[in-house]
Motif scaffolding. Structure first.
Motif, short mmCIF file in Angstrom:
data_model
loop_
_atom_site.label_atom_id
_atom_site.label_comp_id
_atom_site.label_asym_id
_atom_site.label_seq_id
_atom_site.Cartn_x
_atom_site.Cartn_y
_atom_site.Cartn_z
N THR A 1 60.13 43.73 4.54
CA THR A 1 60.99 44.84 4.12
C THR A 1 61.45 45.64 5.33
OG1 THR A 1 58.98 46.12 3.67
CG2 THR A 1 60.11 45.13 1.78
N GLU A 2 60.74 45.51 6.46
CA GLU A 2 61.16 46.16 7.70
C GLU A 2 62.56 45.68 8.09
OE1 GLU A 2 59.01 48.27 10.00
OE2 GLU A 2 58.13 48.57 8.02
N LYS B 1 55.41 42.29 7.00
CA LYS B 1 56.20 43.20 6.16
C LYS B 1 57.69 42.98 6.42
CE LYS B 1 55.04 47.47 5.86
NZ LYS B 1 54.68 48.85 6.29
N MET C 1 59.66 62.22 3.25
CA MET C 1 60.05 61.07 2.45
C MET C 1 60.84 61.50 1.21
SD MET C 1 57.70 58.08 0.70
CE MET C 1 57.18 57.42 2.28
N GLU D 1 65.12 54.71 9.55
CA GLU D 1 66.26 54.08 8.87
C GLU D 1 66.77 54.83 7.66
OE1 GLU D 1 64.72 51.49 11.68
OE2 GLU D 1 63.56 52.15 9.92
N TRP D 2 65.87 55.36 6.81
CA TRP D 2 66.34 56.02 5.60
C TRP D 2 67.11 57.29 5.92
CZ3 TRP D 2 67.05 52.85 2.10
CH2 TRP D 2 66.11 51.87 1.75
N ASP E 1 64.37 62.46 2.36
CA ASP E 1 65.20 61.27 2.60
C ASP E 1 65.74 60.72 1.28
OD1 ASP E 1 65.36 60.77 5.34
OD2 ASP E 1 63.46 59.71 5.41
N GLN E 2 64.83 60.53 0.33
CA GLN E 2 65.22 59.93 -0.94
C GLN E 2 66.06 60.88 -1.78
OE1 GLN E 2 62.35 57.63 -3.12
NE2 GLN E 2 61.15 57.17 -1.30
N ARG F 1 65.23 47.04 5.61
CA ARG F 1 65.50 48.46 5.83
C ARG F 1 66.40 48.66 7.05
NH1 ARG F 1 60.50 50.20 6.96
NH2 ARG F 1 60.97 50.53 9.16
N ASN G 1 58.54 43.76 -3.92
CA ASN G 1 59.34 44.59 -3.02
C ASN G 1 60.12 43.76 -2.01
OD1 ASN G 1 59.05 47.17 -3.94
ND2 ASN G 1 57.88 47.91 -2.19
N SER H 1 61.38 53.14 11.76
CA SER H 1 60.29 53.66 10.94
C SER H 1 60.81 54.00 9.56
CB SER H 1 59.69 54.92 11.60
OG SER H 1 58.70 55.49 10.77
N SER H 2 59.93 53.87 8.56
CA SER H 2 60.32 54.27 7.20
C SER H 2 60.44 55.78 7.09
CB SER H 2 59.31 53.73 6.18
OG SER H 2 58.01 54.22 6.46
#
Length: 338
Positions: A102-103, A100, A309, A60-61, A312-313, A106, A142, A55-56
């Motif tokens: 990008t999954e 998607k 979020m 993962e992050w 994480d970032q 990631r 992206n 999951s975002s």
């Protein structure tokens, strides 16, 4: 030198030194407790995300950030994520998402960070997905941006994808990105001006490994000029109508990937650096806000509170900054992971 001249010389010297000290302190006021802020936020994330999955958010992050922190994180935490990923792949016949892609990027980043092989996750080669050009670009800019970040994280080759109508290559993804640079120098999800600081910074992260190419170098220069020109007087950025922490995070990561000091004078406004701004979103005890209290956001979101979020970032921005200052591999350069 007579007495009066000596006094004048000393006075000038004191003024020069004072200005230098002020410039240094104003461009990095927030860096004093960097180790503490990283450790506090990492500990908080382990407590908040007890069962990391695919999951975002809560996935993962978080795993990626903790692994790149160089803190002594219990390896069982990363193994729990890995087993959750294996289970998800088996349930979905190895397909993380049919649109998607990008999954895949990631997940590859998370696996690389914890020292796992993305080409063999219980028999599934996740890199193969990034060989399908049409599906990688389906999400817009992206897709190829994060495909390049994932592939370059450990210099992975793009495998042949037998199911792809068009086999993707690095050059094709770079060309796609360059073709979508806007007149203002930046990039946006919708491919329309005005450009977005987050997307522009993410694209710079993707292009960082190719800056020796003349056409890429030119594109990077324009994008940096754009990001410098739209930076706010408090050192931060506004996106989608609100000043937020995630936008400044992405610029910090972009600069460190490009081996540019985040305290570069081009990115200090009103005496405030990028890190100065980021730490205004930091919460005592760890974690980050998305937007500050009293801020209105067009797309919703709760102001002044802990945001997963943003945390994480925020954590991986702190780590990117520290790795740059310590002379270590950049956040996304995981050739140092065994």
């Amino acid at each position: 030198m007579n007495f009066k001249n000596k006094k004048l010389f000393l006075l000038i010297l004191i003024i020069i030194l004072s200005l230098h000290l002020f410039a240094c302190s104003s461009s990095n006021k927030a860096g004093v407790d960097l180790d503490k802020q990283i450790e506090e936020t990492a500990n908080l994330m382990v407590k908040m995300v007890t069962d990391p999955t695919v999951s975002s958010l809560g996935g993962e992050w978080t795993v990626f950030s903790l692994a790149r922190s160089d803190l002594d994180i219990d390896k069982a935490y990363f193994e729990k994520y890995y087993q959750n990923l294996v289970q998800a792949l088996k349930e979905k016949d190895g397909i993380l998402h049919d649109r998607k892609y990008t999954e895949y990027s990631r997940v590859i980043l998370a696996l690389t960070a914890i020292g796992k092989d993305p080409t063999d996750v219980e028999g599934y080669n996740l890199l193969e997905a990034l060989g399908d050009y049409e599906k990688v670009i389906y999400q817009g800019i992206n897709g190829p941006a994060f495909a390049l970040i994932a592939l370059d994280s450990k210099n992975y080759e793009i495998p042949y994808n037998p199911n792809a109508n068009i086999q993707g290559t690095r050059d094709m993804y770079i060309e796609y990105i360059l073709e979508h640079q806007l007149r203002d120098g930046g990039f946006s999800l919708l491919g329309e001006e005005p450009s977005d600081p987050d997307v522009t910074a993410m694209v710079l992260q993707a292009l960082s490994k190719y800056k020796e190419k003349p056409e890429v170098e030119e594109a990077i220069g324009k994008a940096l000029d754009y990001l410098s020109s739209i930076q706010l007087e408090d050192g931060g950025y506004s996106s989608w109508g609100s000043a937020n922490s995630e936008s400044v995070v992405q610029v910090i990561v972009a600069l460190t990937e490009l081996a540019i000091d985040p305290d570069d004078e081009r990115f200090v406004k009103g005496g405030n650096s990028l890190m100065d701004n980021l730490l205004t979103f930091y919460l005592d005890g760890g974690g980050f806000m998305h937007i500050k209290e009293g801020t209105k956001e067009n797309g919703g979101g709760q102001a002044g509170t802990l945001d997963l979020m943003a945390t994480d970032q925020g954590l991986y921005a702190l780590i990117a900054y520290k790795r740059y200052k310590d002379g270590k591999n950049s956040l996304y350069d995981m050739t140092d992971v065994k």
